[in-house]
Scaffold this motif. Structure first.
Motif, PDB file in Angstrom:
ATOM      1  N   CYS A  88       0.846  -1.200   0.000  1.00 23.75           N
ATOM      2  CA  CYS A  88       0.000   0.000   0.000  1.00 23.75           C
ATOM      3  C   CYS A  88       0.875   1.242   0.000  1.00 23.75           C
ATOM      4  CB  CYS A  88      -0.909   0.013   1.226  1.00 23.75           C
ATOM      5  SG  CYS A  88      -1.793   1.578   1.398  1.00 23.75           S
TER       6      CYS A  88
ATOM      7  N   CYS B  73      -5.757   3.746  -4.948  1.00 22.40           N
ATOM      8  CA  CYS B  73      -4.912   3.249  -6.028  1.00 22.40           C
ATOM      9  C   CYS B  73      -5.398   1.898  -6.538  1.00 22.40           C
ATOM     10  CB  CYS B  73      -3.468   3.156  -5.562  1.00 22.40           C
ATOM     11  SG  CYS B  73      -3.182   1.772  -4.431  1.00 22.40           S
TER      12      CYS B  73
ATOM     13  N   CYS C 287      -4.802  -2.830  -3.164  1.00 19.16           N
ATOM     14  CA  CYS C 287      -5.318  -3.820  -2.222  1.00 19.16           C
ATOM     15  C   CYS C 287      -6.551  -4.517  -2.787  1.00 19.16           C
ATOM     16  CB  CYS C 287      -5.597  -3.204  -0.860  1.00 19.16           C
ATOM     17  SG  CYS C 287      -6.806  -1.880  -0.853  1.00 19.16           S
TER      18      CYS C 287
HETATM   19 FE1  SF4 Z   1      -3.642   1.495   0.081  1.00 19.58          FE
HETATM   20 FE2  SF4 Z   1      -5.614   0.037  -0.927  1.00 19.58          FE
HETATM   21 FE3  SF4 Z   1      -5.907   2.658  -0.622  1.00 19.58          FE
HETATM   22 FE4  SF4 Z   1      -4.251   1.725  -2.467  1.00 19.58          FE
HETATM   23  S1  SF4 Z   1      -6.479   1.475  -2.425  1.00 19.58           S
HETATM   24  S2  SF4 Z   1      -3.863   3.430  -1.062  1.00 19.58           S
HETATM   25  S3  SF4 Z   1      -3.461  -0.111  -1.461  1.00 19.58           S
HETATM   26  S4  SF4 Z   1      -5.646   1.185   1.011  1.00 19.58           S
END
Ligand code: SF4
Length: 92
Positions: free
Chosen positions: A40, A63, A66
């Motif tokens: 992350c 993004c 995860c």
């Molecule tokens: Fe982190 Fe998931 Fe957010 Fe990406 S989408 S910044 S991996 S918590």
């Protein structure tokens, strides 16, 4: 970096009141979950003192990493914030 540090910075990038990522309760984190500690980019994933992986969505940049790594396997539950892309909208 803890939650308190992240709150101010994020409050207006995302709707921080609406958690949209949840880690499925577990006794031992899967390797996928563990990989999120490093994967992350916003460091939203942390290991707590019980050895469980926790997510703090303040700071999340949407993004999708995860989601790609953990959602299909069921390690996390992901739902988009209302409006689709939380980073771009301020709610309320
Ligand atoms: Fe982190 Fe998931 Fe957010 Fe990406 S989408 S910044 S991996 S918590």
């Amino acid at each position: 970096q803890r939650v308190e540090d992240k709150l101010f910075y994020n409050r207006y990038l995302v709707d921080s009141g609406r958690a949209h990522i949840k880690v499925r309760p577990h006794t031992t984190p899967s390797s996928r979950l563990l990989s999120m500690l490093k994967a992350c980019p916003a460091r939203c994933y942390e290991l707590n003192d019980k050895g469980h992986v926790e997510v703090t969505v303040d700071g999340c940049m949407e993004c999708g990493t995860c989601r790609v790594i953990c959602a299909e396997s069921g390690d996390i539950e992901w739902s988009y914030p209302r409006g689709g892309f939380g980073v771009l909208f301020k709610f309320g």
